[in-house]
Write a protein that holds these residues in place. Structure first.
Motif: not given
Length: 258
Positions: A116-118, A169-172, A208-218
């Motif tokens: 992921g990246r901020f 922020a994007p998470i992949w 106009d940021h898109r929605p992102e994942s609600d994951l906070i730990a992985w």
């Protein structure tokens, strides 16, 4: 693993309250802690500071300088990049915490390690173009355990309250999702990081940021080792939270067993 393990902690590049953070580090039983701050940390790692570590805790956000309404960036040294890459290649493990996901904007491999990246400015992450990321301080939400059988979540309740900063922020790369936030990760609930840099700290006008994942730990594999990312950890309330302390202690023990 028997005996005292060696933890290398890297910080700097982002402000934090040193004494409460030191209390958090002191709560980790069975570890000898070496704490290095940037820019000295980059030099020390390049010279071999990570060679003997059983685990690394990244609580740093290096590679930036802020001023005149902009975020200037630079890449890490070649020797630092090689030292970190070699550490994971030989099976080293790490936990990256909170703003570490924003570090080293000019080293894309770092974002790939974390999954992921901020972004402080619009740019590329994982081969896609993204707007600058979002932030919101002092959000009250519940963290929800997604994998109660994972070593990092051992002893945690199924859900627990937190008050901390969240990121849009994007998470992949969440190979093993561990925690999610019971919160809507949409533009209305966050502020633009780029606008904050220009002096508009709490604005999302025209963003106009898109929605992102609600994951906070992985967790995800890196080299032959593994890395756990934990988004909570902005300040003293998070440092002192017993559930976050348990998660961090569990996570460090887990990655050290790689």
């Amino acid at each position: 693993m028997t005996g005292t393990r060696r933890l290398l902690v890297l910080s700097g590049g982002h402000p934090y309250e040193a004494e409460p953070f030191a209390d958090l580090l002191a709560s980790f039983e069975g570890w000898t802690v070496t704490h290095l701050n940037h820019p000295e940390a980059e030099i020390a790692v390049a010279e071999g500071a990570a060679d003997a570590a059983d685990a690394i805790l990244f609580y740093d956000m290096p590679g930036y300088s802020f001023g005149d309404g902009r975020a200037a960036t630079r890449p890490p040294s070649f020797t630092y990049r090689r030292a970190i890459t070699d550490y994971f290649a030989r099976g080293g493990g790490a936990v990256a915490m909170h703003h570490a996901i924003a570090g080293w904007a000019e080293w894309p491999e770092w974002a790939e390690m974390l999954g992921g990246r901020f972004l402080y400015d619009a740019g590329e992450a994982h081969g896609e173009q993204h707007l600058d990321s979002g932030y919101r301080h002092e959000v009250r939400y519940d963290a929800i355990v997604l994998d109660p059988a994972h070593p990092a979540t051992a002893g945690l309740p199924p859900r627990f309250p937190l008050c901390d900063e969240l990121y849009l922020a994007p998470i992949w790369g969440a190979t093993k999702p561990l925690l999610r936030a019971d919160h809507a990760f949409v533009r209305e609930n966050f502020y633009s990081a780029s606008q904050a840099v220009t002096g508009r700290m709490f604005s999302n006008d025209g963003w106009d940021h898109r929605p992102e994942s609600d994951l906070i730990a992985w967790e995800r594999p890196v080299g032959t080792g593994r890395l756990i990312y934990l988004q909570p950890g902005d300040g003293p309330a998070a440092y002192a939270d017993p559930n976050l302390r348990r998660f961090l202690a569990n996570a460090l023990a887990h990655v050290a067993a790689s």
